[in-house]
Design an enzyme around this catalytic site. Structure first.
Site, PDB file in Angstrom:
ATOM      1  N   GLU A   1       0.835  -1.332  -0.165  1.00  0.00           N
ATOM      2  CA  GLU A   1       0.025  -0.196   0.055  1.00  0.00           C
ATOM      3  C   GLU A   1       0.784   1.263   0.026  1.00  0.00           C
ATOM      4  O   GLU A   1       0.444   2.229  -0.658  1.00  0.00           O
ATOM      5  CB  GLU A   1      -1.006   0.066   1.163  1.00  0.00           C
ATOM      6  CG  GLU A   1      -2.061  -0.954   1.146  1.00  0.00           C
ATOM      7  CD  GLU A   1      -3.140  -0.611  -0.309  1.00  0.00           C
ATOM      8  OE1 GLU A   1      -3.109   0.407  -0.543  1.00  0.00           O
ATOM      9  OE2 GLU A   1      -3.581  -1.664  -0.690  1.00  0.00           O
TER      10      GLU A   1
ATOM     11  N   TYR B   1      -7.254   6.016   4.488  1.00  0.00           N
ATOM     12  CA  TYR B   1      -7.166   5.100   3.343  1.00  0.00           C
ATOM     13  C   TYR B   1      -6.456   3.956   3.567  1.00  0.00           C
ATOM     14  O   TYR B   1      -6.893   2.971   3.409  1.00  0.00           O
ATOM     15  CB  TYR B   1      -7.100   5.627   2.033  1.00  0.00           C
ATOM     16  CG  TYR B   1      -6.683   4.518   0.915  1.00  0.00           C
ATOM     17  CD1 TYR B   1      -7.421   3.842   0.520  1.00  0.00           C
ATOM     18  CD2 TYR B   1      -5.342   4.482   0.618  1.00  0.00           C
ATOM     19  CE1 TYR B   1      -7.215   2.983  -0.661  1.00  0.00           C
ATOM     20  CE2 TYR B   1      -4.903   3.270  -0.147  1.00  0.00           C
ATOM     21  CZ  TYR B   1      -5.935   2.732  -0.620  1.00  0.00           C
ATOM     22  OH  TYR B   1      -5.622   1.525  -1.437  1.00  0.00           O
TER      23      TYR B   1
ATOM     24  N   ASP C   1     -10.370   5.763  -2.110  1.00  0.00           N
ATOM     25  CA  ASP C   1      -9.210   6.385  -2.584  1.00  0.00           C
ATOM     26  C   ASP C   1      -9.473   7.163  -3.952  1.00  0.00           C
ATOM     27  O   ASP C   1     -10.815   6.966  -4.202  1.00  0.00           O
ATOM     28  CB  ASP C   1      -7.969   5.337  -2.908  1.00  0.00           C
ATOM     29  CG  ASP C   1      -8.525   4.222  -3.852  1.00  0.00           C
ATOM     30  OD1 ASP C   1      -9.839   4.157  -4.285  1.00  0.00           O
ATOM     31  OD2 ASP C   1      -7.677   3.503  -4.715  1.00  0.00           O
TER      32      ASP C   1
END
Ligand code: SF4
Length: 340
Positions: free
Chosen positions: A33, A115, A133
């Site tokens: 991520e 997020y 997102d």
């Protein structure tokens, strides 16, 4: 229409097979991520594989020198991500030692915002938190034909509420992945593939012919123009370089002697009148850089540079983490130096 069910079933048939989706290890998901923030999957893929191979555990990442982490990150840009990644790993390693997989714990880590925390928590532990997102903003704005700007406070709040309502709490990870994948593969910024969309029948923007207007944004980012001049003082196979420390772009990365137009850093007398050998334009989110590089051959070592500049062999220099323009200059000038 049960939008989440349609999305999940579409996702299972159409998803891209990516290594970070085949694991529930919160550490690996976190690595992916952070790497994939502001980075395309095609570019981030190799970096993810390299990070997992070099630092298979959070303890190993925490124990690594920051310079090594920055070097492995080189080429990805947005280097503050790498510094925060390293700091977060150290926090975890010096705490429980186990990488967290709950939203509330993840939010305490540097570099992890709502997020990223929602993504890791839902993928790793199935926690019922909705991700929002850029892809999700776009899908929601079109699906519900929302005119509220996504970069306004009211807009962000509204989109988060909508995402929460739409979430399937029993399959949070799958639902979130499906929303993001639809935005990445089908509901793309330009030319969305509506004929292949599993939720086209429910799409309000498709019905109202407003797809091109969604999502709406108000703000425009102001871009700062900067003119950077880099002097490569060359004495045999040695050069002079320093590590950036100021509160500015590229913190902790290395560079040649810099004179920036508009600041008071002088051009050393040895470099006066030298023409640029190479000029390179580089765009950051809020800055447009134009970097010129000058080769200044010396007959004796230079002694007039500020004390943070160090003399270094060209071979050693190749081991340093540098930003893209410096990397391009290194490539360009490598023939001028011996690496033996
Ligand atoms: S129908 Fe088209 S615009 Fe609507 S969600 Fe699907 S891809 Fe996006």
């Amino acid at each position: 229409m049960d939008i989440s069910r349609f999305l999940q079933s579409w996702y299972l048939d159409n998803r891209r097979l990516l290594p970070w989706r085949e694991t529930s290890d919160a550490y690996c998901i976190w690595l992916s991520e952070i790497i994939l923030q502001q980075t395309r999957v095609a570019q981030g893929y190799d970096y993810y594989m390299r990070f997992v191979a070099t630092y298979p555990t959070v303890q190993q990442l925490a124990a690594a020198p920051l310079d090594d982490v920055l070097k492995l990150w080189q080429g990805l840009g947005y280097y503050s991500r790498a510094r925060l990644l390293h700091r977060a790993a150290q926090m975890v390693a010096s705490g429980s030692g186990t990488f967290p997989s709950r939203y509330e714990e993840l939010m305490k880590l540097p570099g992890v915002g709502p997020y990223t925390a929602a993504a890791i928590a839902s993928f790793a532990s199935g926690q019922a938190v909705a991700v929002v997102d850029g892809n999700v903003y776009r899908v929601l704005a079109r699906l519900f034909d929302i005119d509220l700007p996504i970069d306004s406070t009211a807009g962000r709040k509204h989109f988060q509420q909508l995402a929460d309502e739409l979430l399937d709490p029993d399959h949070a990870g799958l639902h979130n992945q499906a929303m993001m994948e639809l935005g990445a593969l089908v509901c793309t910024p330009t030319s969305p593939r509506c004929t292949e969309c599993p939720v086209a029948d429910a799409c309000a923007a498709l019905a109202h012919h407003t797809i091109g207007l969604r999502p709406r944004k108000v703000g425009r980012v102001k871009v700062r123009q900067r003119r950077l001049h880099y002097y490569i003082f060359k004495y045999g196979d040695d050069i002079w370089v320093h590590q950036r420390a100021a509160n500015d772009i590229w913190l902790d990365l290395w560079e040649y002697y810099l004179h920036e137009e508009g600041d008071d850093t002088p051009i050393p007398p040895e470099a006066l009148g030298v023409e640029p050998a190479f000029t390179y334009g580089h765009r950051l989110t809020h800055q447009q850089l134009l970097c010129s590089f000058y080769i200044v051959p010396l007959t004796q070592p230079i002694t007039t540079l500020p004390s943070d500049y160090v003399r270094m062999s060209w071979r050693k220099w190749q081991e340093k983490a540098v930003a893209k323009p410096i990397f391009e200059a290194n490539r360009r000038f490598s023939a001028l130096f011996s690496t033996k």
